[in-house]
Design a protein around this motif. Structure first.
Motif: not given
Length: 116
Positions: A26-48
């Motif tokens: 019941g969790r979301t892709k955006s929550e997964v992305d938020e975790i990844i961004f928090w951990l690594t410092g990537y943003d949407e563009k650099s992560f893509q």
């Protein structure tokens, strides 16, 4: 812990599994992305770009803009190992991410997962 095959695995090939694990609970892709961004410092563009280039885990973490300074607050067991005791920095970072995704799938609040 000699699981070096993961180092050369593309992050893009594992990312859908993180999302699937979260969405099953019941969790979301955006929550997964938020975790990844928090951990690594990537943003949407650099992560893509990471996903598009099929960047391997080793490069994903080596080129991360900034590993969050609060990673030392992540404790516990993942894949049979205490994350805080893993000596290899790359494997520890991979397991930090695994641990955070597990916490998300177990229903923890984002503030707790992100060590706020």
């Amino acid at each position: 812990m000699q699981n070096t095959r993961i180092y050369t695995t593309s992050f893009a090939s594992v990312y859908p599994h993180y999302i699937q694990k979260a969405e099953k609970k019941g969790r979301t892709k955006s929550e997964v992305d938020e975790i990844i961004f928090w951990l690594t410092g990537y943003d949407e563009k650099s992560f893509q770009e990471i996903l598009d280039n099929k960047t391997d885990f080793k490069t994903f973490f080596e080129q991360a803009p900034k590993i969050n300074p609060n990673v030392s607050l992540i404790k516990g067991v993942i894949c049979g190992y205490r994350v805080e005791d893993i000596e290899d920095e790359l494997m520890r970072n991979i397991r930090y991410l695994d641990k955070l995704i597990d916490e998300l799938a177990k229903g923890k609040k984002m503030e707790k997962i992100l060590r706020e």
